[in-house]
Design an enzyme around this catalytic site. Structure first.
Site, PDB file in Angstrom:
ATOM      1  N   GLY A 145      21.324   3.461   7.359  1.00  0.00           N
ATOM      2  CA  GLY A 145      20.032   4.064   7.649  1.00  0.00           C
ATOM      3  C   GLY A 145      19.633   3.875   9.098  1.00  0.00           C
TER       4      GLY A 145
ATOM      5  N   GLY B 219      24.996   0.490   2.836  1.00  0.00           N
ATOM      6  CA  GLY B 219      25.654  -0.375   1.859  1.00  0.00           C
ATOM      7  C   GLY B 219      26.647   0.388   1.001  1.00  0.00           C
TER       8      GLY B 219
ATOM      9  NE  ARG C 124      19.115   6.878   3.843  1.00  0.00           N
ATOM     10  CZ  ARG C 124      19.034   5.558   3.777  1.00  0.00           C
ATOM     11  NH1 ARG C 124      17.858   4.977   3.639  1.00  0.00           N
ATOM     12  NH2 ARG C 124      20.116   4.810   3.846  1.00  0.00           N
TER      13      ARG C 124
ATOM     14  CE  LYS D 187      18.506 -11.389   6.106  1.00  0.00           C
ATOM     15  NZ  LYS D 187      17.959 -11.412   4.753  1.00  0.00           N
TER      16      LYS D 187
HETATM   17  P1  ADP Z   1      21.983  -0.212   8.980  1.00  0.00           P
HETATM   18  O1  ADP Z   1      20.652   0.192   8.373  1.00  0.00           O
HETATM   19  O2  ADP Z   1      22.510   0.821   9.916  1.00  0.00           O
HETATM   20  O3  ADP Z   1      22.961  -0.642   7.937  1.00  0.00           O
HETATM   21  P2  ADP Z   1      21.008  -2.909   9.488  1.00  0.00           P
HETATM   22  O4  ADP Z   1      19.869  -2.651   8.582  1.00  0.00           O
HETATM   23  O5  ADP Z   1      22.043  -3.895   9.065  1.00  0.00           O
HETATM   24  O6  ADP Z   1      21.716  -1.513   9.905  1.00  0.00           O
HETATM   25  O7  ADP Z   1      20.453  -3.488  10.881  1.00  0.00           O
HETATM   26  C1  ADP Z   1      19.600  -2.771  11.717  1.00  0.00           C
HETATM   27  C2  ADP Z   1      18.675  -3.683  12.472  1.00  0.00           C
HETATM   28  O8  ADP Z   1      19.373  -4.690  13.178  1.00  0.00           O
HETATM   29  C3  ADP Z   1      17.891  -2.924  13.528  1.00  0.00           C
HETATM   30  O9  ADP Z   1      16.534  -2.848  13.139  1.00  0.00           O
HETATM   31  C4  ADP Z   1      18.095  -3.741  14.808  1.00  0.00           C
HETATM   32  O10 ADP Z   1      16.899  -3.931  15.546  1.00  0.00           O
HETATM   33  C5  ADP Z   1      18.584  -5.064  14.272  1.00  0.00           C
HETATM   34  N1  ADP Z   1      19.351  -5.811  15.288  1.00  0.00           N
HETATM   35  C6  ADP Z   1      20.452  -5.417  15.949  1.00  0.00           C
HETATM   36  N2  ADP Z   1      20.820  -6.336  16.864  1.00  0.00           N
HETATM   37  C7  ADP Z   1      19.928  -7.348  16.791  1.00  0.00           C
HETATM   38  C8  ADP Z   1      19.761  -8.589  17.495  1.00  0.00           C
HETATM   39  N3  ADP Z   1      20.593  -8.958  18.466  1.00  0.00           N
HETATM   40  N4  ADP Z   1      18.722  -9.368  17.140  1.00  0.00           N
HETATM   41  C9  ADP Z   1      17.880  -8.989  16.165  1.00  0.00           C
HETATM   42  N5  ADP Z   1      17.976  -7.830  15.466  1.00  0.00           N
HETATM   43  C10 ADP Z   1      18.993  -7.023  15.772  1.00  0.00           C
END
Ligand code: ADP
Ligand code: MG
Length: 404
Positions: free
Chosen positions: A361, A385, A40, A208
Site C-alpha cells: 500500500g 502482505g 485501490r 517493521k
Molecule cells: P508497504 O505498505 O508498502 O508494505 P510498510 O507499511 O511496511 O510498506 O512501511 C511503510 C512505512 O515505513 C512508511 O510510512 C515509511 O514512512 C516508513 N519508513 C520507511 N523508512 C523508515 C525509517 N527509516 N524510519 C521510520 N519509518 C520508516
C-alpha cells in the site's frame, strides 16, 4: 483444481441477482479524512462495472484501517462511497451498519445495476475472529443480505492472505468467483514465482522487520539479490555491531538478522550511507552520514545517495525485480530521495527489459505521491502482505477457498 472467474459468473447470468463483492478499499486518509491515494479504489472498478452492466444488485464489502471490532466514525467508509459514486458515475449508497437493519433494508431495496457499500466490516469483531464459529456466524449474516441465487466475488487482493469472514467464510457459503483484480494479480505474481528471469532481485523496506523477517528468509532462498532499506535495515546494521542511535530498531530480532547475514550474506545488500535526522519531523535538521556515524541521539530516516547508487547498480543488472516497502520516510520531502532514487532505478531497469512488480500500500502510494510514472513498472500490486506471501510460496486462504 479450477477457479471460476468473473467471466464465468457473467455467462451464468447475474441479472437481478445479489452479488456480494469483497473489495480492498483500504486507502490512506489525511487528517481531514480525505483520500490521499485512490489507487485501490480505481483498481476495483473493472469488476464492479462489469457486474453493474450485467444487471447485478451489487453489495460491496470492505474494511478501512484498524477499528478493532468497534464502530468508530473515524474509520467509516463514507469517503469511499463518495469516491466510488464519482468514479462509477452512479450513486453508491453507504449502509449505516454492516449486517444490521439498515444494511438489510438497503440490500432488499436494490434494483438491477445498483451498488450498495456496507459499512466497514471490521466494525464487527467477528470479521477477524480466530474462532471459526464466530466468523461463520458473521458470514451467515453477510450471506443473508443476498436473496436466493446470490453469489460471491473475491476481488480484494490486499486481503486474500487472511482467513477472515468477508474474504474466506463467505466464499464457503456461496457460489464463488475470482474478480478481475484478483485474477490479474495472481497471474502476474505467478510469473514471478514460477520462472523468474535471472538475476531476480527483491527490494524490501518499510517499517517493521518482525513482519517481514520470515519473508526475507524465504525470498533469500529464491532470489539472487535481496536489497534491504527503509526502517528494516537498522536491525540488520545493529546486528553488525553498528550503533544506529534512535533509528527504528527491533532488538529482539538482532540475532535473527545476524543469522540471515551469515547464511545469505552474499545475497543481502545493505545501505552504505544514510540520511540522519535530529528528530522524526518533516523539518528536522538532517545530514548524510556513513552507516556508523549517526550523531548521538539522532535517527536515520532515509538511505543516502551512495546507497542509492549501489542499489541502482544491482537493479540495472536484474531481469526480475520485486519491490515492497519505502526506503525512507518518503512522506517527508527531505527523506524521500532514497525511495525516489530506488524507484527510478527500477523504472530504468524496466525500460531495459526487466520485469518489475511493486507491492504494498505505502510503496504504491509512494510511487504516485512522488509523481513517478506508474507505467514505468510492469505491474503495481494492490497487495503488500498478500503479494509477499504469494512470492514466499505460501497458500493464500482467500485464493485457495475459491478453488473447487
Ligand atoms: P508497504 O505498505 O508498502 O508494505 P510498510 O507499511 O511496511 O510498506 O512501511 C511503510 C512505512 O515505513 C512508511 O510510512 C515509511 O514512512 C516508513 N519508513 C520507511 N523508512 C523508515 C525509517 N527509516 N524510519 C521510520 N519509518 C520508516
Ligand atoms: Mg503499509
Amino acid at each position: 483444481m479450477t477457479t471460476k472467474n468473473l467471466q464465468d459468473l457473467l455467462q451464468e447470468g447475474v441479472e437481478g441477482r445479489h452479488v456480494l463483492v469483497r473489495s480492498d478499499f483500504n486507502v490512506p486518509l489525511n487528517d481531514a479524512g480525505e483520500i490521499t491515494d485512490a489507487g485501490r479504489i480505481n483498481a476495483s472498478l473493472p469488476t464492479i462495472q462489469a457486474l453493474v452492466e450485467g444487471g447485478a444488485r451489487v453489495i460491496l464489502m470492505a474494511h478501512l484501517g484498524r477499528p478493532k471490532g468497534e464502530v468508530n466514525p473515524k474509520f467509516s467508509l463514507a469517503p469511499v462511497a463518495e469516491a466510488l459514486s464519482e468514479a462509477l458515475d452512479q450513486y453508491v449508497a453507504l449502509a449505516g451498519d454492516v449486517v444490521g437493519e439498515d444494511a438489510h433494508e438497503r440490500a432488499n431495496g436494490l434494483n438491477d445495476g445498483d451498488v450498495l457499500l456496507l459499512e466497514n466490516v471490521r466494525f464487527d469483531p467477528r470479521e477477524t475472529s480466530k474462532d471459526e464459529a464466530e466468523r461463520g456466524e458473521f458470514a451467515d449474516q453477510l450471506v443473508a443480505l443476498t436473496a436466493e441465487n446470490g453469489a460471491f466475488v473475491s476481488d480484494g487482493f490486499g486481503v486474500v492472505h487472511r482467513a477472515q469472514a468477508s474474504v474466506y467464510d463467505v466464499a464457503q457459503r456461496l457460489p464463488h468467483y475470482a474478480g478481475k483484480l484478483v485474477e490479474k494479480e495472481i497471474d502476474v505474481l505467478k510469473a514471478v514465482v514460477e520462472e523468474p528471469k535471472r538475476p531476480y532481485t527483491v527490494v524490501l523496506g518499510g517499517a517493521k522487520v518482525s513482519d517481514k523477517l520470515g519473508v526475507i528468509q524465504a525470498l533469500a532462498e529464491k532470489a539472487d539479490h535481496v536489497i534491504i532499506g527503509g526502517g528494516m535495515c537498522y536491525t540488520f546494521l545493529a546486528s553488525k555491531g553498528i550503533d544506529v542511535q534512535e533509528s527504528l530498531l527491533q532488538e529482539e530480532q538482532i540475532e535473527s538478522c545476524k543469522k540471515l547475514l551469515e547464511t545469505y550474506g552474499d545475497k543481502i545488500v545493505l545501505p552504505v550511507d544514510l540520511v540522519a535526522a535530529e528528530k522524526f519531523d518533516a523539518q528536522a535538521d538532517n545530514k548524510v552520514v556513513a552507516i556508523d556515524a549517526i550523531p548521538e541521539g539522532w535517527m536515520s530516516l532515509d538511505v543516502g545517495p551512495e546507497t542509492v547508487e549501489t542499489f541502482k547498480k544491482v537493479l540495472s543488472e536484474s531481469k526480475t525485480i520485486f519491490w515492497n516497502g519505502p526506503m525512507g520516510v518518503f512522506e517527508f520531502e527531505a527523506f524521500s530521495k532514497g525511495t525516489r532514487g530506488l524507484a527510478e532505478g527500477i523504472i530504468e531497469s524496466t525500460s531495459n527489459g526487466a520485469f518489475s512488480v511493486v507491492g504494498g500500500g505505502d510503496s504504491a502510494a509512494a510511487v504516485r505521491s512522488l509523481g513517478l510514472d506508474e507505467a514505468g513498472f510492469s505491474h503495481i500490486s494492490t497487495g503488500g502482505g498478500a503479494s509477499l506471501e504469494f512470492l514466499e510460496g505460501k497458500d493464500l486462504p482467500g485464493v485457495k477457498v475459491l478453488e473447487s
